[in-house]
Scaffold this motif. Sequence first.
Motif, PDB file in Angstrom:
ATOM      1  N   ASN A 161       2.540  -2.792   9.398  1.00 43.28           N
ATOM      2  CA  ASN A 161       1.449  -1.868   9.743  1.00 43.28           C
ATOM      3  C   ASN A 161       0.131  -2.363   9.179  1.00 43.28           C
ATOM      4  O   ASN A 161       0.095  -3.010   8.135  1.00 43.28           O
ATOM      5  CB  ASN A 161       1.740  -0.459   9.228  1.00 43.28           C
ATOM      6  N   HIS A 162      -0.969  -2.043   9.887  1.00 49.20           N
ATOM      7  CA  HIS A 162      -2.308  -2.437   9.482  1.00 49.20           C
ATOM      8  C   HIS A 162      -3.178  -1.192   9.336  1.00 49.20           C
ATOM      9  O   HIS A 162      -2.986  -0.213  10.048  1.00 49.20           O
ATOM     10  CB  HIS A 162      -2.954  -3.334  10.542  1.00 49.20           C
ATOM     11  N   LEU A 163      -4.142  -1.254   8.426  1.00 51.48           N
ATOM     12  CA  LEU A 163      -5.101  -0.173   8.252  1.00 51.48           C
ATOM     13  C   LEU A 163      -6.453  -0.785   7.926  1.00 51.48           C
ATOM     14  O   LEU A 163      -6.548  -1.664   7.064  1.00 51.48           O
ATOM     15  CB  LEU A 163      -4.672   0.753   7.099  1.00 51.48           C
ATOM     16  N   ILE A 164      -7.490  -0.352   8.633  1.00 51.94           N
ATOM     17  CA  ILE A 164      -8.849  -0.799   8.351  1.00 51.94           C
ATOM     18  C   ILE A 164      -9.585   0.343   7.676  1.00 51.94           C
ATOM     19  O   ILE A 164      -9.584   1.478   8.169  1.00 51.94           O
ATOM     20  CB  ILE A 164      -9.576  -1.213   9.643  1.00 51.94           C
ATOM     21  N   ILE A 165     -10.192   0.045   6.521  1.00 57.17           N
ATOM     22  CA  ILE A 165     -10.935   1.043   5.744  1.00 57.17           C
ATOM     23  C   ILE A 165     -12.316   0.505   5.440  1.00 57.17           C
ATOM     24  O   ILE A 165     -12.451  -0.635   4.992  1.00 57.17           O
ATOM     25  CB  ILE A 165     -10.232   1.352   4.408  1.00 57.17           C
ATOM     26  N   GLU A 166     -13.343   1.326   5.673  1.00 53.28           N
ATOM     27  CA  GLU A 166     -14.696   1.012   5.216  1.00 53.28           C
ATOM     28  C   GLU A 166     -14.975   1.913   4.024  1.00 53.28           C
ATOM     29  O   GLU A 166     -14.782   3.122   4.092  1.00 53.28           O
ATOM     30  CB  GLU A 166     -15.718   1.248   6.331  1.00 53.28           C
ATOM     31  N   THR A 167     -15.393   1.295   2.923  1.00 50.68           N
ATOM     32  CA  THR A 167     -15.536   2.018   1.670  1.00 50.68           C
ATOM     33  C   THR A 167     -16.595   1.381   0.786  1.00 50.68           C
ATOM     34  O   THR A 167     -16.968   0.229   1.009  1.00 50.68           O
ATOM     35  CB  THR A 167     -14.181   2.074   0.921  1.00 50.68           C
ATOM     36  N   ASN A 168     -17.058   2.114  -0.197  1.00 51.61           N
ATOM     37  CA  ASN A 168     -17.954   1.566  -1.214  1.00 51.61           C
ATOM     38  C   ASN A 168     -17.177   1.065  -2.427  1.00 51.61           C
ATOM     39  O   ASN A 168     -17.750   0.499  -3.347  1.00 51.61           O
ATOM     40  CB  ASN A 168     -18.976   2.613  -1.657  1.00 51.61           C
ATOM     41  N   THR A 169     -15.870   1.292  -2.452  1.00 50.44           N
ATOM     42  CA  THR A 169     -15.011   0.862  -3.550  1.00 50.44           C
ATOM     43  C   THR A 169     -14.431  -0.510  -3.245  1.00 50.44           C
ATOM     44  O   THR A 169     -13.861  -0.714  -2.177  1.00 50.44           O
ATOM     45  CB  THR A 169     -13.850   1.867  -3.744  1.00 50.44           C
ATOM     46  N   ASP A 170     -14.573  -1.442  -4.178  1.00 49.48           N
ATOM     47  CA  ASP A 170     -13.951  -2.754  -4.015  1.00 49.48           C
ATOM     48  C   ASP A 170     -12.489  -2.630  -4.440  1.00 49.48           C
ATOM     49  O   ASP A 170     -12.175  -2.590  -5.636  1.00 49.48           O
ATOM     50  CB  ASP A 170     -14.679  -3.813  -4.839  1.00 49.48           C
ATOM     51  N   ILE A 171     -11.607  -2.545  -3.487  1.00 52.20           N
ATOM     52  CA  ILE A 171     -10.182  -2.335  -3.746  1.00 52.20           C
ATOM     53  C   ILE A 171      -9.610  -3.428  -4.637  1.00 52.20           C
ATOM     54  O   ILE A 171      -8.725  -3.200  -5.448  1.00 52.20           O
ATOM     55  CB  ILE A 171      -9.409  -2.242  -2.410  1.00 52.20           C
ATOM     56  N   ARG A 172     -10.141  -4.637  -4.522  1.00 55.81           N
ATOM     57  CA  ARG A 172      -9.620  -5.770  -5.294  1.00 55.81           C
ATOM     58  C   ARG A 172      -9.827  -5.593  -6.790  1.00 55.81           C
ATOM     59  O   ARG A 172      -9.049  -6.102  -7.593  1.00 55.81           O
ATOM     60  CB  ARG A 172     -10.278  -7.065  -4.832  1.00 55.81           C
ATOM     61  N   THR A 173     -10.871  -4.873  -7.200  1.00 48.42           N
ATOM     62  CA  THR A 173     -11.186  -4.736  -8.623  1.00 48.42           C
ATOM     63  C   THR A 173     -11.179  -3.279  -9.094  1.00 48.42           C
ATOM     64  O   THR A 173     -11.519  -3.018 -10.242  1.00 48.42           O
ATOM     65  CB  THR A 173     -12.563  -5.351  -8.931  1.00 48.42           C
ATOM     66  N   ALA A 174     -10.787  -2.358  -8.233  1.00 45.04           N
ATOM     67  CA  ALA A 174     -10.798  -0.934  -8.579  1.00 45.04           C
ATOM     68  C   ALA A 174      -9.796  -0.626  -9.701  1.00 45.04           C
ATOM     69  O   ALA A 174      -8.805  -1.328  -9.873  1.00 45.04           O
ATOM     70  CB  ALA A 174     -10.457  -0.095  -7.355  1.00 45.04           C
ATOM     71  N   LYS A 175     -10.083   0.435 -10.423  1.00 39.98           N
ATOM     72  CA  LYS A 175      -9.205   0.882 -11.512  1.00 39.98           C
ATOM     73  C   LYS A 175      -7.828   1.253 -10.959  1.00 39.98           C
ATOM     74  O   LYS A 175      -7.719   1.966  -9.974  1.00 39.98           O
ATOM     75  CB  LYS A 175      -9.830   2.098 -12.196  1.00 39.98           C
ATOM     76  N   ARG A 176      -6.808   0.726 -11.601  1.00 38.14           N
ATOM     77  CA  ARG A 176      -5.424   1.025 -11.220  1.00 38.14           C
ATOM     78  C   ARG A 176      -4.922   2.227 -12.004  1.00 38.14           C
ATOM     79  O   ARG A 176      -5.254   2.389 -13.172  1.00 38.14           O
ATOM     80  CB  ARG A 176      -4.512  -0.160 -11.539  1.00 38.14           C
ATOM     81  N   GLU A 177      -4.113   3.065 -11.331  1.00 41.79           N
ATOM     82  CA  GLU A 177      -3.491   4.214 -11.981  1.00 41.79           C
ATOM     83  C   GLU A 177      -1.980   4.095 -11.822  1.00 41.79           C
ATOM     84  O   GLU A 177      -1.497   3.852 -10.719  1.00 41.79           O
ATOM     85  CB  GLU A 177      -3.962   5.513 -11.325  1.00 41.79           C
TER      86      GLU A 177
END
Length: 69
Positions: free
Chosen positions: A20-36
Amino acid sequence: MGKLHELKKYKFLLIFKGGNHLIIETNTDIRTAKREEINGAIFIRIENQYTINLAQIESIKVKILKQTS
């Protein structure tokens, strides 16, 4: 009157295990975002309240969108 569409900084193509694929436009850089960590799984939460389980992601492609003033 409706709200104008806000320009985002990043466009991500998330490819999940299973194809599956998902395209998201965001202001958050997923590559460096805080992990929980929740119950042993690692998640990222982005500003529009999507929550992404990193264990389900096979690959991430990013495009940095141009900002115009």
